[in-house]
Scaffold this active site. Structure first.
Site, PDB file in Angstrom:
ATOM      1  N   ASP A 159     -11.940  -5.071  -2.736  1.00  0.00           N
ATOM      2  CA  ASP A 159     -12.740  -6.329  -2.682  1.00  0.00           C
ATOM      3  C   ASP A 159     -14.038  -6.064  -2.020  1.00  0.00           C
ATOM      4  O   ASP A 159     -14.243  -4.777  -1.457  1.00  0.00           O
ATOM      5  CB  ASP A 159     -12.005  -7.527  -1.902  1.00  0.00           C
ATOM      6  CG  ASP A 159     -11.885  -7.078  -0.387  1.00  0.00           C
ATOM      7  OD1 ASP A 159     -10.627  -6.674  -0.004  1.00  0.00           O
ATOM      8  OD2 ASP A 159     -12.674  -7.105   0.716  1.00  0.00           O
ATOM      9  N   GLU A 194       0.778  -1.293  -0.050  1.00  0.00           N
ATOM     10  CA  GLU A 194      -0.229   0.109   0.118  1.00  0.00           C
ATOM     11  C   GLU A 194       0.883   1.351   0.049  1.00  0.00           C
ATOM     12  O   GLU A 194       0.143   2.374  -0.216  1.00  0.00           O
ATOM     13  CB  GLU A 194      -0.975  -0.010   1.257  1.00  0.00           C
ATOM     14  CG  GLU A 194      -1.917  -1.112   1.159  1.00  0.00           C
ATOM     15  CD  GLU A 194      -2.693  -1.020   2.667  1.00  0.00           C
ATOM     16  OE1 GLU A 194      -3.957  -1.388   2.549  1.00  0.00           O
ATOM     17  OE2 GLU A 194      -1.982  -1.436   3.654  1.00  0.00           O
TER      18      GLU A 194
HETATM   19  N1  SAH Z   1      -1.950 -10.162   3.714  1.00  0.00           N
HETATM   20  C1  SAH Z   1      -3.188 -11.116   4.113  1.00  0.00           C
HETATM   21  C2  SAH Z   1      -4.234 -10.313   4.796  1.00  0.00           C
HETATM   22  C3  SAH Z   1      -4.417  -9.122   4.627  1.00  0.00           C
HETATM   23  S1  SAH Z   1      -5.631  -8.295   5.817  1.00  0.00           S
HETATM   24  C4  SAH Z   1      -3.695 -11.788   2.846  1.00  0.00           C
HETATM   25  O1  SAH Z   1      -2.696 -11.857   1.951  1.00  0.00           O
HETATM   26  O2  SAH Z   1      -4.422 -12.425   3.063  1.00  0.00           O
HETATM   27  C5  SAH Z   1      -6.398  -7.276   4.705  1.00  0.00           C
HETATM   28  C6  SAH Z   1      -5.847  -5.876   4.766  1.00  0.00           C
HETATM   29  O3  SAH Z   1      -6.378  -4.892   3.936  1.00  0.00           O
HETATM   30  C7  SAH Z   1      -5.757  -5.197   6.373  1.00  0.00           C
HETATM   31  O4  SAH Z   1      -4.894  -4.418   6.350  1.00  0.00           O
HETATM   32  C8  SAH Z   1      -7.330  -4.459   6.039  1.00  0.00           C
HETATM   33  O5  SAH Z   1      -7.151  -3.117   6.668  1.00  0.00           O
HETATM   34  C9  SAH Z   1      -7.549  -4.347   4.335  1.00  0.00           C
HETATM   35  N2  SAH Z   1      -8.849  -4.887   4.165  1.00  0.00           N
HETATM   36  C10 SAH Z   1      -9.043  -5.160   2.708  1.00  0.00           C
HETATM   37  N3  SAH Z   1     -10.210  -5.838   2.546  1.00  0.00           N
HETATM   38  C11 SAH Z   1     -10.650  -6.000   3.702  1.00  0.00           C
HETATM   39  C12 SAH Z   1     -11.499  -6.875   4.073  1.00  0.00           C
HETATM   40  N4  SAH Z   1     -12.548  -7.688   3.317  1.00  0.00           N
HETATM   41  N5  SAH Z   1     -12.007  -7.050   5.525  1.00  0.00           N
HETATM   42  C13 SAH Z   1     -10.994  -6.423   6.281  1.00  0.00           C
HETATM   43  N6  SAH Z   1      -9.748  -5.822   5.919  1.00  0.00           N
HETATM   44  C14 SAH Z   1      -9.660  -5.729   4.777  1.00  0.00           C
END
Ligand code: SAH
Length: 230
Positions: free
Chosen positions: A199, A12
């Site tokens: 998303d 980010e």
């Molecule tokens: N790196 C991990 C998870 C990332 S968590 C993976 O690859 O799956 C998601 C990050 O993006 C957090 O910092 C949150 O603030 C943001 N984010 C984006 N979409 C989100 C969602 N659907 N629910 C919660 N946080 C979300």
């Protein structure tokens, strides 16, 4: 005046970090802080890491150790409101912790001993950030309103629907913003936050999120920060 610019993940903030040759780089509490100048303004850049505790710890460090006079968060979030789609931009007017529940001692979502569940962002800084986001990403739909935070990656349609039913005016969900809002409230520091929607917090969220953070998140942050400081 030192403006702190925070993101949770490297994806980010990578393009913003690349713009700034750091004059001072220091590690506090396991995080690297990059101090320098962007467009003639004193800034400190940091990756908070993911979740409310990490975000709160970062905010306190920025204020106590780096003399931050304002904090801007830039990152991605899941869209919740019906019109909030992948690629849209949400600028927060207020934050709430959707996973906070000390009921029946306190109303659902209320932060105990604060007497409220919603923490407003700074009106003037938020207005500037909204103008910057609009100028940086003229193609993207821009929303302003409530963002909710919790220590959960919301990645099922059922949970996204439940959140929407519980908090109908929530535009987006993420994992850090409300924690920083509470810390900035405590210190009386201006705070603003912008999130591009990666998303829809639904059954497709995991794949959508990974694609978005790899391909666009960093570019969006850099464009918005450049316009904010210009
Ligand atoms: N790196 C991990 C998870 C990332 S968590 C993976 O690859 O799956 C998601 C990050 O993006 C957090 O910092 C949150 O603030 C943001 N984010 C984006 N979409 C989100 C969602 N659907 N629910 C919660 N946080 C979300």
């Amino acid at each position: 005046m030192t403006l702190a610019i925070v993101a949770a993940m490297r994806e980010e903030l990578a393009a913003v970090l690349a713009l700034m040759p750091a004059e001072t780089r220091s590690t506090v509490a396991g995080r690297e802080f990059f101090r320098g100048r962007l467009h003639g303004q004193e800034v400190v850049l940091v990756l908070s890491r993911i979740g409310k505790v990490a975000a709160a710890a970062t905010a306190v460090t920025l204020i106590e150790r780096f003399d931050a006079s304002a904090i801007v968060f830039t990152g991605v979030a899941g869209g919740l409101g019906p019109g909030v789609q992948v690629g849209d931009v949400v600028v927060a007017d207020a934050f709430l912790q959707h996973d906070l529940d000390a009921s029946p001692l306190f109303p659902r979502h209320e932060v105990p001993l604060y007497g409220k569940s919603r923490f407003a962002t700074d009106a003037a800084l938020t207005a500037r950030l909204a103008v910057a986001a609009g100028a940086a990403l003229p193609q993207a739909r821009l929303h302003r309103g409530l963002i909710v935070s919790g220590d959960r990656f919301v990645a099922t349609t059922a949970e996204a629907r439940a959140l929407q039913a519980e908090l109908p005016d929530a535009l987006a969900v993420e994992m850090e913003g409300a924690a920083i809002a509470q810390v900035c409230h405590d210190y009386g520091l201006p705070y603003a936050a912008v999130r591009t929607i990666s998303d829809r917090a639904d059954d497709a969220a995991h794949g959508d999120f990974l694609r978005f953070v790899q391909e666009v998140a960093s570019r969006h942050s850099a464009a918005i920060v450049a316009h904010l400081l210009a």
